[in-house]
Scaffold this motif. Sequence first.
Motif, PDB file in Angstrom:
ATOM      1  N   THR A  47       0.834  -1.205   0.000  1.00  0.00           N
ATOM      2  CA  THR A  47       0.000   0.000   0.000  1.00  0.00           C
ATOM      3  C   THR A  47       0.869   1.256   0.000  1.00  0.00           C
ATOM      4  N   HIS A  48       0.189   2.422  -0.183  1.00  0.00           N
ATOM      5  CA  HIS A  48       0.901   3.700  -0.246  1.00  0.00           C
ATOM      6  C   HIS A  48       1.504   4.079   1.105  1.00  0.00           C
ATOM      7  N   THR A  49       1.126   3.351   2.194  1.00  0.00           N
ATOM      8  CA  THR A  49       1.673   3.667   3.515  1.00  0.00           C
ATOM      9  C   THR A  49       3.006   2.961   3.768  1.00  0.00           C
ATOM     10  N   GLY A  50       3.411   2.077   2.823  1.00  0.00           N
ATOM     11  CA  GLY A  50       4.652   1.326   3.026  1.00  0.00           C
ATOM     12  C   GLY A  50       4.440   0.051   3.810  1.00  0.00           C
ATOM     13  N   HIS A  51       3.207  -0.355   4.000  1.00  0.00           N
ATOM     14  CA  HIS A  51       2.902  -1.603   4.698  1.00  0.00           C
ATOM     15  C   HIS A  51       2.081  -2.496   3.775  1.00  0.00           C
ATOM     16  N   TRP A  52       2.209  -3.815   3.995  1.00  0.00           N
ATOM     17  CA  TRP A  52       1.377  -4.746   3.229  1.00  0.00           C
ATOM     18  C   TRP A  52      -0.071  -4.630   3.703  1.00  0.00           C
ATOM     19  N   SER A  53      -0.990  -4.873   2.797  1.00  0.00           N
ATOM     20  CA  SER A  53      -2.400  -4.616   3.069  1.00  0.00           C
ATOM     21  C   SER A  53      -2.971  -5.476   4.183  1.00  0.00           C
ATOM     22  N   HIS A  54      -2.384  -6.663   4.434  1.00  0.00           N
ATOM     23  CA  HIS A  54      -2.874  -7.547   5.482  1.00  0.00           C
ATOM     24  C   HIS A  54      -1.681  -8.253   6.123  1.00  0.00           C
ATOM     25  N   PRO A  55      -1.829  -8.709   7.376  1.00  0.00           N
ATOM     26  CA  PRO A  55      -0.761  -9.508   7.967  1.00  0.00           C
ATOM     27  C   PRO A  55      -0.680 -10.867   7.267  1.00  0.00           C
ATOM     28  N   ALA A  56       0.458 -11.536   7.491  1.00  0.00           N
ATOM     29  CA  ALA A  56       0.630 -12.851   6.877  1.00  0.00           C
ATOM     30  C   ALA A  56      -0.436 -13.810   7.399  1.00  0.00           C
ATOM     31  N   PRO A  57      -0.964 -14.699   6.538  1.00  0.00           N
ATOM     32  CA  PRO A  57      -1.953 -15.670   6.997  1.00  0.00           C
ATOM     33  C   PRO A  57      -1.270 -16.797   7.786  1.00  0.00           C
ATOM     34  N   ASN A  58      -2.048 -17.753   8.261  1.00  0.00           N
ATOM     35  CA  ASN A  58      -1.530 -18.931   8.959  1.00  0.00           C
ATOM     36  C   ASN A  58      -1.841 -20.177   8.147  1.00  0.00           C
ATOM     37  N   CYS A  59      -0.911 -21.170   8.238  1.00  0.00           N
ATOM     38  CA  CYS A  59      -1.142 -22.471   7.621  1.00  0.00           C
ATOM     39  C   CYS A  59      -1.340 -23.469   8.760  1.00  0.00           C
ATOM     40  N   THR A  60      -2.540 -23.883   8.981  1.00  0.00           N
ATOM     41  CA  THR A  60      -2.846 -24.789  10.085  1.00  0.00           C
ATOM     42  C   THR A  60      -3.145 -26.172   9.524  1.00  0.00           C
ATOM     43  N   ALA A  61      -2.850 -27.182  10.398  1.00  0.00           N
ATOM     44  CA  ALA A  61      -3.114 -28.562   9.980  1.00  0.00           C
ATOM     45  C   ALA A  61      -4.557 -28.658   9.507  1.00  0.00           C
ATOM     46  N   GLY A  62      -4.746 -29.397   8.392  1.00  0.00           N
ATOM     47  CA  GLY A  62      -6.056 -29.440   7.774  1.00  0.00           C
ATOM     48  C   GLY A  62      -7.137 -29.900   8.736  1.00  0.00           C
ATOM     49  N   HIS A  63      -8.144 -29.178   8.914  1.00  0.00           N
ATOM     50  CA  HIS A  63      -9.298 -29.523   9.748  1.00  0.00           C
ATOM     51  C   HIS A  63     -10.530 -29.240   8.918  1.00  0.00           C
ATOM     52  N   CYS A  64     -11.293 -30.280   8.671  1.00  0.00           N
ATOM     53  CA  CYS A  64     -12.390 -30.145   7.725  1.00  0.00           C
ATOM     54  C   CYS A  64     -13.662 -29.594   8.351  1.00  0.00           C
ATOM     55  N   GLY A  65     -13.676 -29.492   9.683  1.00  0.00           N
ATOM     56  CA  GLY A  65     -14.890 -29.010  10.318  1.00  0.00           C
ATOM     57  C   GLY A  65     -15.965 -30.085  10.359  1.00  0.00           C
ATOM     58  N   GLU A  66     -17.150 -29.673  10.767  1.00  0.00           N
ATOM     59  CA  GLU A  66     -18.260 -30.610  10.909  1.00  0.00           C
ATOM     60  C   GLU A  66     -18.565 -31.262   9.558  1.00  0.00           C
ATOM     61  N   PRO A  67     -18.623 -32.632   9.502  1.00  0.00           N
ATOM     62  CA  PRO A  67     -18.929 -33.286   8.226  1.00  0.00           C
ATOM     63  C   PRO A  67     -20.378 -33.023   7.831  1.00  0.00           C
ATOM     64  N   PRO A  68     -20.684 -33.200   6.550  1.00  0.00           N
ATOM     65  CA  PRO A  68     -22.054 -32.934   6.093  1.00  0.00           C
ATOM     66  C   PRO A  68     -23.039 -33.926   6.710  1.00  0.00           C
ATOM     67  N   THR A  69     -24.262 -33.455   6.894  1.00  0.00           N
ATOM     68  CA  THR A  69     -25.299 -34.332   7.467  1.00  0.00           C
ATOM     69  C   THR A  69     -25.909 -35.199   6.367  1.00  0.00           C
ATOM     70  N   LEU A  70     -26.410 -36.387   6.803  1.00  0.00           N
ATOM     71  CA  LEU A  70     -27.062 -37.322   5.883  1.00  0.00           C
ATOM     72  C   LEU A  70     -28.521 -37.417   6.289  1.00  0.00           C
ATOM     73  N   GLU A  71     -29.394 -37.047   5.399  1.00  0.00           N
ATOM     74  CA  GLU A  71     -30.820 -37.071   5.704  1.00  0.00           C
ATOM     75  C   GLU A  71     -31.247 -38.490   6.049  1.00  0.00           C
ATOM     76  N   ASN A  72     -31.919 -38.637   7.207  1.00  0.00           N
ATOM     77  CA  ASN A  72     -32.379 -39.936   7.708  1.00  0.00           C
ATOM     78  C   ASN A  72     -31.208 -40.866   8.029  1.00  0.00           C
ATOM     79  N   GLY A  73     -30.075 -40.248   8.430  1.00  0.00           N
ATOM     80  CA  GLY A  73     -28.906 -41.044   8.800  1.00  0.00           C
ATOM     81  C   GLY A  73     -28.041 -40.301   9.794  1.00  0.00           C
TER      82      GLY A  73
END
Length: 670
Positions: free
Chosen positions: A456-482
């Motif tokens: 950016t024009h301020t001499g800083h990057w627009s966002h801080p560096a992101p993080n790389c975290t061990a893959g976590h898929c979150g809650e799995p999809p629901t199965l109707e009637n299962g």
Amino acid sequence: MRCGYPQPVDNGIVWPRGEGTYGQQANYSCDRGYTLTGEGTINCTHTGQWSHPAPICTVTRCGRPQPVDNGIVWPRGEGTYGQQANYSCDRGYTLTGEGTVYCTHTGHWSHPAPNCTAAGHCGEPPTLENGIHTGDDYNFGKWVHYRCNEGYELIGSSRILCMNEGWTRLNTRCRITLCDPPQPVDNGTVRPRGEGTYGQQANYSCDRGYTLTGEGTVYCTHTGHWSHPAPICTVTRCGRPQPVDNGIVWPRGEGTYGQQANYSCDRGYTLTGEGTVYCTHTGHWSHPAPNCTAAGHCGEPPTLENGIHTGDDYNFGKWVHYRCNEGYELIGSSRILCMNEGWTRLNTRCRITLCDPPQPVDNGTVRPRGEGTYGQQANYSCDRGYTLTGEGTVYCTHTGHWSHPAPICTVTRCGRPQPVDNGIVWPRGEGTYGQQANYSCDRGYTLTGEGTVYCTHTGHWSHPAPNCTAGHCGEPPTLENGIHTGDDYTFGKWVHYDCNEGYELIGSSRILCMNEGWTRLTCQCRITLCDPPQPVDNGIVRPRGEGTYGQQADYSCDRGYTLTGEGTVNCTHTGHWSHPAPNCTESIVEQSGRQTNPTAGHYAIIGGAIALVALGALVIALCVGVHVCRNRGSYPVGTGSKDGEERSICEDGSVTPPPETYISPLLTTK
């Protein structure tokens, strides 16, 4: 520096008309009905030339007049200011509206096209611009009268007549009231000078050294006269010049603008101050009266604006020297001499120091851009994405130079983008304004945050560096009637699915957590189906088709048959019905005489029927007349039953025989 007379312009005027001096401006304007093309205001430049050539006044054009249905207009071509076009209707049509239109100074025709209507009733009379009509009877032979609004005068006939062909021609117009050019004034000017129109104003002003008496602004009234007579410009008067002791002033009377009065001292006295004074346009003399002091001493020397003098010996033959204050430069002689008549004339002035325009800067701006005067500042600023190196504000110094050199605008830099664990960023080097850097994670890791950042024009990057975290898929999809089993939702782990009771799983029963998330859930839970329920002889089942989990099927027997087994079955989660199909067996009723105690294992002839006595009281009777007990009611016993004979009674699935009738217990057994 003089520029000569500004060039005249056809169909217009220029003011002032005389020679111009440096910095003076001349203004052009066109006559009514003409449009100015070019520069309306020009300035006398330091080269002795006017800044632009004279403009041109071209006649205003109106385009073609609008055509009219059932009539013609002539001429048909484009019109110029003042030109008229005439409308006429075909035979049998009456013209409604203005039959003659004029090309006005605005570039439009004075009226819209009229209408040609069928003759008979003349309809609405034509409108008169800047006027009105009186009368509301628009039938044949009737007159309509016109008059103009205030400030306008009627030119032509004031009335029209409704004829068979329509209204007679409206040869009338309302011309704005004109006032003759305003009266000129001696020793002054009036603007504008030409004819005035209703409501227009004219402004009087006096030449320098003259005072206006009367109204400075007059208006053109509806009577065609200006609202007030022209004022008078009288010469400014200064009163008598002050007398001086030990000297005289001539002339002694009142002075008028521009007149001078001269002072002189008696012999043996020296004049200190201004010996000649002038009557100014303010009504005051240009300087106070001087002093006449004993000869040999000149007194206090004259002051120099924005400067000082050195030396304190004010006697005959002595010099006093002048210098300017810081930021000013001396123009003229730097000294004066004490003479017998007083100090010699001070032909000196202090002019403020000028600096050349400040240097421009690449990728930035400086304000103001023109020459600077002593003490003035100029401010530099850089374009977005550039950083100023050097002094952003510079000052014009007494040396005629700016206090600092021009700064530099260098592109803004952001340094290297921050690294990320378990991932990479590219490019890795320093970034410049507008450049982007892209982050990505190693396999099995998920990026959290912004994957693309910008310098950016301020001499800083627009966002801080992101993080790389061990893959976590979150809650799995629901199965109707299962449901799913497993609670580890990280990279490489499986989750298994099962269906609820009454449903069967179709497709893969598991999904895997990958770097991009869960693999696609391709299975579904389909409700369990049962084959159509088994049919039953001598009976029916409803419904007959396939059944779904939880659905029931109902059996019933034909007339004369009794249901043995479960009459209602349900489709279970195993895909089978809850019970086998029931049976429909034939129902038997016998007629007999009163038989109270048959003997097991013997036949008995009872009322013409054969009965077998077996197992004690169990009797199967073959009757001549047989009826099955299904619905509540009474049934005849024998084939020869007639009205009035005894009947069997059916109630709640059991038969109650009439007198002398025996019913086998088998018929009431379920």
